[in-house]
Write a protein that holds these residues in place. Sequence first.
Motif, PDB file in Angstrom:
ATOM      1  N   GLY A 211      -2.171 -10.121  -9.541  1.00 38.53           N
ATOM      2  CA  GLY A 211      -2.688  -9.689  -8.257  1.00 38.53           C
ATOM      3  C   GLY A 211      -1.971 -10.373  -7.110  1.00 38.53           C
ATOM      4  N   LEU A 212      -2.534 -10.239  -5.909  1.00 38.64           N
ATOM      5  CA  LEU A 212      -1.906 -10.854  -4.745  1.00 38.64           C
ATOM      6  C   LEU A 212      -2.945 -11.111  -3.651  1.00 38.64           C
ATOM      7  CD1 LEU A 212      -1.687  -8.276  -2.596  1.00 38.64           C
ATOM      8  CD2 LEU A 212       0.173  -7.650  -4.121  1.00 38.64           C
ATOM      9  N   ILE A 213      -2.556 -11.972  -2.692  1.00 35.30           N
ATOM     10  CA  ILE A 213      -3.394 -12.308  -1.542  1.00 35.30           C
ATOM     11  C   ILE A 213      -2.620 -11.943  -0.286  1.00 35.30           C
ATOM     12  CG2 ILE A 213      -4.577 -14.142  -0.288  1.00 35.30           C
ATOM     13  CD1 ILE A 213      -4.799 -15.665  -2.906  1.00 35.30           C
ATOM     14  N   VAL A 214      -3.239 -11.157   0.602  1.00 34.25           N
ATOM     15  CA  VAL A 214      -2.617 -10.735   1.855  1.00 34.25           C
ATOM     16  C   VAL A 214      -3.335 -11.443   3.000  1.00 34.25           C
ATOM     17  CG1 VAL A 214      -2.041  -8.796   3.346  1.00 34.25           C
ATOM     18  CG2 VAL A 214      -2.035  -8.495   0.859  1.00 34.25           C
ATOM     19  N   GLU A 215      -2.558 -12.151   3.839  1.00 36.93           N
ATOM     20  CA  GLU A 215      -3.126 -12.897   4.960  1.00 36.93           C
ATOM     21  C   GLU A 215      -2.482 -12.446   6.257  1.00 36.93           C
ATOM     22  OE1 GLU A 215      -4.079 -17.273   3.842  1.00 36.93           O
ATOM     23  OE2 GLU A 215      -2.245 -16.749   2.731  1.00 36.93           O
ATOM     24  N   MET A 216      -3.343 -12.118   7.248  1.00 42.39           N
ATOM     25  CA  MET A 216      -2.875 -11.716   8.582  1.00 42.39           C
ATOM     26  C   MET A 216      -3.711 -12.460   9.607  1.00 42.39           C
ATOM     27  SD  MET A 216      -2.840  -7.642   7.791  1.00 42.39           S
ATOM     28  CE  MET A 216      -4.414  -7.833   6.968  1.00 42.39           C
ATOM     29  N   GLY A 217      -3.167 -13.519  10.168  1.00 40.01           N
ATOM     30  CA  GLY A 217      -3.948 -14.314  11.106  1.00 40.01           C
ATOM     31  C   GLY A 217      -5.142 -14.919  10.391  1.00 40.01           C
ATOM     32  N   GLY A 218      -6.354 -14.559  10.844  1.00 39.62           N
ATOM     33  CA  GLY A 218      -7.563 -15.062  10.191  1.00 39.62           C
ATOM     34  C   GLY A 218      -8.116 -14.108   9.155  1.00 39.62           C
ATOM     35  N   MET A 219      -7.471 -12.982   8.933  1.00 36.34           N
ATOM     36  CA  MET A 219      -7.939 -11.982   7.977  1.00 36.34           C
ATOM     37  C   MET A 219      -7.276 -12.209   6.628  1.00 36.34           C
ATOM     38  SD  MET A 219      -7.807  -7.836   8.320  1.00 36.34           S
ATOM     39  CE  MET A 219      -8.578  -6.779   7.109  1.00 36.34           C
ATOM     40  N   VAL A 220      -8.088 -12.216   5.549  1.00 39.11           N
ATOM     41  CA  VAL A 220      -7.582 -12.444   4.197  1.00 39.11           C
ATOM     42  C   VAL A 220      -8.098 -11.333   3.287  1.00 39.11           C
ATOM     43  CG1 VAL A 220      -7.516 -14.003   2.221  1.00 39.11           C
ATOM     44  CG2 VAL A 220      -7.532 -14.943   4.543  1.00 39.11           C
ATOM     45  N   ILE A 221      -7.175 -10.707   2.554  1.00 40.60           N
ATOM     46  CA  ILE A 221      -7.532  -9.696   1.549  1.00 40.60           C
ATOM     47  C   ILE A 221      -7.140 -10.261   0.196  1.00 40.60           C
ATOM     48  CG2 ILE A 221      -7.174  -7.341   0.740  1.00 40.60           C
ATOM     49  CD1 ILE A 221      -6.409  -6.569   3.589  1.00 40.60           C
ATOM     50  N   ASP A 222      -8.169 -10.565  -0.620  1.00 40.96           N
ATOM     51  CA  ASP A 222      -7.945 -11.204  -1.918  1.00 40.96           C
ATOM     52  C   ASP A 222      -7.970 -10.139  -3.010  1.00 40.96           C
ATOM     53  OD1 ASP A 222      -7.827 -12.743  -4.180  1.00 40.96           O
ATOM     54  OD2 ASP A 222      -9.339 -14.199  -3.525  1.00 40.96           O
ATOM     55  N   GLY A 223      -6.798  -9.859  -3.586  1.00 45.95           N
ATOM     56  CA  GLY A 223      -6.700  -8.882  -4.672  1.00 45.95           C
ATOM     57  C   GLY A 223      -6.235  -9.517  -5.954  1.00 45.95           C
ATOM     58  N   THR A 224      -6.600 -10.797  -6.160  1.00 46.72           N
ATOM     59  CA  THR A 224      -6.166 -11.504  -7.362  1.00 46.72           C
ATOM     60  C   THR A 224      -7.050 -11.153  -8.554  1.00 46.72           C
ATOM     61  OG1 THR A 224      -7.562 -13.405  -6.836  1.00 46.72           O
ATOM     62  CG2 THR A 224      -5.314 -13.421  -5.987  1.00 46.72           C
ATOM     63  N   LEU A 225      -6.533 -11.464  -9.740  1.00 49.28           N
ATOM     64  CA  LEU A 225      -7.301 -11.240 -10.965  1.00 49.28           C
ATOM     65  C   LEU A 225      -8.578 -12.078 -10.952  1.00 49.28           C
ATOM     66  CD1 LEU A 225      -7.613 -10.101 -13.825  1.00 49.28           C
ATOM     67  CD2 LEU A 225      -6.196 -12.013 -14.646  1.00 49.28           C
ATOM     68  N   LYS A 226      -8.488 -13.299 -10.437  1.00 47.71           N
ATOM     69  CA  LYS A 226      -9.659 -14.176 -10.376  1.00 47.71           C
ATOM     70  C   LYS A 226     -10.757 -13.562  -9.517  1.00 47.71           C
ATOM     71  CE  LYS A 226     -11.042 -18.894  -9.202  1.00 47.71           C
ATOM     72  NZ  LYS A 226     -10.590 -20.235  -8.747  1.00 47.71           N
ATOM     73  N   ASN A 227     -10.395 -13.009  -8.364  1.00 49.05           N
ATOM     74  CA  ASN A 227     -11.383 -12.390  -7.479  1.00 49.05           C
ATOM     75  C   ASN A 227     -12.016 -11.167  -8.130  1.00 49.05           C
ATOM     76  OD1 ASN A 227     -12.732 -12.173  -4.867  1.00 49.05           O
ATOM     77  ND2 ASN A 227     -11.455 -10.368  -4.535  1.00 49.05           N
ATOM     78  N   LYS A 228     -11.204 -10.389  -8.860  1.00 45.79           N
ATOM     79  CA  LYS A 228     -11.753  -9.219  -9.548  1.00 45.79           C
ATOM     80  C   LYS A 228     -12.743  -9.639 -10.631  1.00 45.79           C
ATOM     81  CE  LYS A 228      -7.966  -5.961  -8.744  1.00 45.79           C
ATOM     82  NZ  LYS A 228      -8.832  -4.996  -8.032  1.00 45.79           N
ATOM     83  N   LEU A 229     -12.419 -10.714 -11.366  1.00 47.52           N
ATOM     84  CA  LEU A 229     -13.340 -11.212 -12.386  1.00 47.52           C
ATOM     85  C   LEU A 229     -14.638 -11.719 -11.749  1.00 47.52           C
ATOM     86  CD1 LEU A 229     -10.888 -13.125 -14.761  1.00 47.52           C
ATOM     87  CD2 LEU A 229     -12.024 -10.941 -15.184  1.00 47.52           C
ATOM     88  N   GLN A 230     -14.517 -12.380 -10.592  1.00 44.61           N
ATOM     89  CA  GLN A 230     -15.712 -12.861  -9.894  1.00 44.61           C
ATOM     90  C   GLN A 230     -16.613 -11.696  -9.489  1.00 44.61           C
ATOM     91  OE1 GLN A 230     -13.998 -15.162  -6.712  1.00 44.61           O
ATOM     92  NE2 GLN A 230     -14.084 -17.086  -7.864  1.00 44.61           N
ATOM     93  N   ARG A 231     -16.024 -10.618  -9.031  1.00 48.22           N
ATOM     94  CA  ARG A 231     -16.821  -9.444  -8.660  1.00 48.22           C
ATOM     95  C   ARG A 231     -17.520  -8.856  -9.877  1.00 48.22           C
ATOM     96  NH1 ARG A 231     -12.798  -5.971  -4.637  1.00 48.22           N
ATOM     97  NH2 ARG A 231     -12.641  -7.548  -2.971  1.00 48.22           N
ATOM     98  N   ILE A 232     -16.788  -8.821 -10.989  1.00 48.68           N
ATOM     99  CA  ILE A 232     -17.382  -8.273 -12.215  1.00 48.68           C
ATOM    100  C   ILE A 232     -18.556  -9.127 -12.667  1.00 48.68           C
ATOM    101  CG2 ILE A 232     -16.960  -7.826 -14.659  1.00 48.68           C
ATOM    102  CD1 ILE A 232     -14.067  -7.119 -13.900  1.00 48.68           C
ATOM    103  N   VAL A 233     -18.381 -10.465 -12.633  1.00 46.19           N
ATOM    104  CA  VAL A 233     -19.446 -11.377 -13.063  1.00 46.19           C
ATOM    105  C   VAL A 233     -20.648 -11.270 -12.134  1.00 46.19           C
ATOM    106  CG1 VAL A 233     -20.074 -13.801 -13.331  1.00 46.19           C
ATOM    107  CG2 VAL A 233     -17.886 -12.980 -14.207  1.00 46.19           C
ATOM    108  N   GLN A 234     -20.416 -11.188 -10.827  1.00 43.00           N
ATOM    109  CA  GLN A 234     -21.515 -11.057  -9.871  1.00 43.00           C
ATOM    110  C   GLN A 234     -22.284  -9.760 -10.071  1.00 43.00           C
ATOM    111  OE1 GLN A 234     -19.678 -11.498  -6.039  1.00 43.00           O
ATOM    112  NE2 GLN A 234     -19.450 -13.730  -6.231  1.00 43.00           N
ATOM    113  N   GLY A 235     -21.601  -8.736 -10.577  1.00 45.89           N
ATOM    114  CA  GLY A 235     -22.275  -7.469 -10.841  1.00 45.89           C
ATOM    115  C   GLY A 235     -23.230  -7.536 -12.013  1.00 45.89           C
ATOM    116  N   PHE A 236     -23.148  -8.611 -12.811  1.00 45.90           N
ATOM    117  CA  PHE A 236     -24.036  -8.772 -13.966  1.00 45.90           C
ATOM    118  C   PHE A 236     -25.362  -9.420 -13.597  1.00 45.90           C
ATOM    119  CE2 PHE A 236     -20.065  -9.064 -16.833  1.00 45.90           C
ATOM    120  CZ  PHE A 236     -19.998  -7.678 -16.874  1.00 45.90           C
ATOM    121  N   LYS A 237     -25.567  -9.865 -12.331  1.00 47.87           N
ATOM    122  CA  LYS A 237     -26.797 -10.561 -11.933  1.00 47.87           C
ATOM    123  C   LYS A 237     -27.991  -9.620 -12.007  1.00 47.87           C
ATOM    124  CE  LYS A 237     -24.549 -13.854  -8.838  1.00 47.87           C
ATOM    125  NZ  LYS A 237     -24.472 -14.368  -7.465  1.00 47.87           N
TER     126      LYS A 237
END
Length: 237
Positions: A211-237
Amino acid sequence: MLVNLLIVQIITFVGIVFLLRFLFTRHLKSALARLNTLHEENLAKEEELNEELRRAKEQSDALITQSREEADLIIAEANKEAQRIRMNMEEQARKQAEKIICDSRIDCEKIQKNALKDIQGQSIELALKMISELLTETDKVALQYELANGIIEEISRLPKEQFSVPGGEVNVTSSFPLLDRQSNEIKNILSDKLGSPVNLNQKLDPGIIGGLIVEMGGMVIDGTLKNKLQRIVQGFK
């Protein structure tokens, strides 16, 4: 002559007797009258004394009754105050107990959330470690390109209103270098979203794995594998 003398003596004796009787009777009547007067005075004083004693007893009884009533009133007020204090103490104890229970529940929930967060973090780190150790370099490159294409697609679907940062420098961090096609797509998409050309700076970080991380000034778009796994795990709550 002797007879005359005897008669005179008898008459004198009788006179003396009558005189003494008169005097005695007079003094006796006077004494009796005095005694009667004293008796009546004593009776009057006794009646007056009895009346005073009766009034004193009535006053004493009234005072005792009043004292008892006041004592009963004081006791009743004391009982009411004690009851009020007891109720206040019970209410405070109840509120304190409820607060302790509530705080305990909150603390328990915090502990559970923190424990769950730690477990999730450990699970994600373990998953990333397993992926890093099990995948070959070729597989990692393929995963990187696939994830990069996915985040580029996500960025293209974002509304322009979210890109409030003016155009300029854009930093992209990834585990492997982007393909020229991917770099150009990112530049074109961001230039269109921001309304001005952007300069793309690439940085490599093998720890990202995919994956990758895109940063523009104070804006951050996190498209890493770790972030995707975190979203998947949070969906299990």
